[in-house]
Scaffold this motif. Structure first.
Motif, PDB file in Angstrom:
ATOM      1  N   ASP A   1      41.602  38.541  17.466  1.00 40.12           N
ATOM      2  CA  ASP A   1      42.781  38.420  18.314  1.00 40.12           C
ATOM      3  C   ASP A   1      42.413  38.553  19.792  1.00 40.12           C
ATOM      4  O   ASP A   1      41.316  38.943  20.148  1.00 40.12           O
ATOM      5  N   GLY A   2      43.346  38.218  20.648  1.00 38.04           N
ATOM      6  CA  GLY A   2      43.121  38.248  22.080  1.00 38.04           C
ATOM      7  C   GLY A   2      44.219  37.476  22.776  1.00 38.04           C
ATOM      8  O   GLY A   2      45.203  37.053  22.164  1.00 38.04           O
ATOM      9  N   PRO A   3      44.068  37.251  24.081  1.00 38.04           N
ATOM     10  CA  PRO A   3      45.112  36.531  24.837  1.00 38.04           C
ATOM     11  C   PRO A   3      45.115  35.046  24.514  1.00 38.04           C
ATOM     12  O   PRO A   3      44.466  34.249  25.167  1.00 38.04           O
ATOM     13  N   SER A   4      45.860  34.662  23.476  1.00 36.91           N
ATOM     14  CA  SER A   4      45.900  33.265  23.044  1.00 36.91           C
ATOM     15  C   SER A   4      47.235  32.994  22.376  1.00 36.91           C
ATOM     16  O   SER A   4      47.588  33.639  21.387  1.00 36.91           O
ATOM     17  N   ASP A   5      47.993  32.034  22.930  1.00 35.01           N
ATOM     18  CA  ASP A   5      49.268  31.668  22.308  1.00 35.01           C
ATOM     19  C   ASP A   5      49.046  31.099  20.913  1.00 35.01           C
ATOM     20  O   ASP A   5      49.800  31.381  19.986  1.00 35.01           O
ATOM     21  N   THR A   6      47.978  30.292  20.768  1.00 36.52           N
ATOM     22  CA  THR A   6      47.667  29.738  19.448  1.00 36.52           C
ATOM     23  C   THR A   6      47.343  30.848  18.468  1.00 36.52           C
ATOM     24  O   THR A   6      47.829  30.859  17.331  1.00 36.52           O
ATOM     25  N   GLY A   7      46.508  31.796  18.906  1.00 36.30           N
ATOM     26  CA  GLY A   7      46.156  32.910  18.038  1.00 36.30           C
ATOM     27  C   GLY A   7      47.362  33.740  17.647  1.00 36.30           C
ATOM     28  O   GLY A   7      47.486  34.183  16.492  1.00 36.30           O
ATOM     29  N   ASP A   8      48.276  33.964  18.595  1.00 38.46           N
ATOM     30  CA  ASP A   8      49.481  34.734  18.283  1.00 38.46           C
ATOM     31  C   ASP A   8      50.303  34.038  17.195  1.00 38.46           C
ATOM     32  O   ASP A   8      50.819  34.689  16.275  1.00 38.46           O
TER      33      ASP A   8
END
Length: 391
Positions: free
Chosen positions: A321-328
């Motif tokens: 995880d991390g700062p990513s709209d796709t990941g969220d």
């Protein structure tokens, strides 16, 4: 020939020679040549600034000077490129594959070096066993009583790490060999290769012990890969989302050829020497909601295949995880479908805020050996249940 004409020809020849030297010897040839042209036009326009021609020369010269400044600044601020030698896919352990497009080969080995123009960033040795998976630690005193299936891309495979530094090797060592870890991951892989290997029976054929756990290390870019939106996606397995929300095999991806967009040869050449041309013309490949849904479908289908083929085997996702709209969005959909998920931010202290401290190098985002050790420990203690294996 008059003296003014001679001087004019001499000046043009000198400017041409200087432009040739700048174009052939500097790191930002377009920038330096634009500065030269801009300076020349500004000088000529200043001498005739009262005329319309002089004002035009000044305007064009200022634009050229501005463009040259941007080119030089951007080239100077960009880091020098990193280069794999001979490259992770050309080191003797990977070859073409009818099912996956490319795959590890049995009993293969190779060395991967990453270089800046001036120094070596790392040197890692990779080796595979007779099952075409990355080698495991030497067998212990007692045979293992079960297996752990490891899936993913370069993070799980252990790019930049020697064999004994990978997650799979370190986890098996921490368990004293009581479970055998099979590392089916590889550079550039995603969930669609995992599902294809399971459906084809390759995983079941390679595993000697009854699988008790399957662990897939996912990163946000896996949604892009599972949608065929990477240039190495050519001929990789393609899936679509079926009516039941699971993945259905739909042939193979044609891939994204870097020149298949019809870029003219002149523009392609300009992209290699101009930062502005490269930024204006580079393709924008977005990850859509459909791409995320396809990835989730392949993960859910892989989970279903694991549970169908291997009685009692648990499927888990370790998510980077991390700062990513796709990941969220990927994590949100996994949670909606009750897929067991473990966040790297709960495993690596300070992640993702201080994620560079867990990189193998500040300019290479692959996890370091220390990061792999902590992920291995988490798998052993929080997924498998510790050295006692939950007994």
């Amino acid at each position: 020939m008059s003296n003014p004409m001679v001087r004019r020809i001499a000046c043009i020849a000198a400017l041409g020679a200087l432009a040739y030297v700048l174009w052939t010897t500097t790191a930002a040839p377009v920038g330096w040549c634009a500065l030269l042209i801009g300076t020349t036009l500004i000088a000529l326009g200043a001498r005739r600034r009262a005329t319309s021609a002089g004002k035009a020369l000044l305007g064009v010269g200022l634009v050229a000077f501005f463009i040259g400044g941007i080119e030089i600044e951007m080239w100077a601020s960009e880091s020098s490129p990193l280069e794999h030698r001979p490259g992770p896919l050309g080191a003797g352990y990977v070859d073409d594959d009818d099912l996956l497009a490319y795959a590890t080969q049995p009993n293969g080995s190779g060395v991967d070096e990453l270089w800046t123009p001036d120094e070596m960033v790392y040197r890692a040795a990779y080796a595979t066993d007779e099952d075409a998976v990355r080698i495991s630690p030497p067998p212990g005193d007692s045979p293992p009583d079960g297996a752990v299936l490891c899936f993913g891309g370069s993070y799980m495979f252990g790019e930049a790490l020697n064999n004994e530094e990978t997650v799979a090797w370190q986890a098996e060592t921490q368990l004293d060999g009581r479970l055998r870890f099979y590392n089916f991951a590889l550079h550039g892989y995603s969930s669609h290769q995992m599902l294809a290997m399971l459906e084809s029976g390759r995983v079941a054929k390679a595993v000697d012990e009854p699988p008790r756990f399957a662990v897939y290390w996912a990163i946000p870019d896996h949604a892009r890969r599972a949608a065929g939106k990477r240039f190495w996606s050519a001929n990789t397995p393609r899936y679509r989302v079926g009516e039941d929300g699971l993945a259905v095999r739909d042939g193979a991806f044609p891939g994204l050829d870097e020149r298949a967009d019809g870029t003219p040869a002149l523009l392609a050449s300009l992209q290699r020497v101009s930062w502005i041309a490269r930024k204006l013309s580079e393709p924008k490949v977005e990850v859509t909601e459909e791409d995320v849904a396809r990835w989730v479908a392949t993960v859910r289908s892989a989970k279903a295949e694991v549970e169908r083929q291997f009685d009692g085997c648990e499927f888990h996702v370790v998510f980077h995880d991390g700062p990513s709209d796709t990941g969220d969005r990927m994590r949100e959909l996994l949670s909606e479908h009750d897929v067991p998920m473990h966040l790297v931010s709960s495993i690596l202290p300070g992640f993702p805020e201080n994620r560079r401290s867990w990189y193998v190098h500040e300019r290479d985002a692959h996890p370091s050996a220390e990061a792999a050790q902590l992920v291995a420990s988490y798998i052993v203690n929080s997924i498998i249940g510790g050295p006692t294996l939950g007994d």
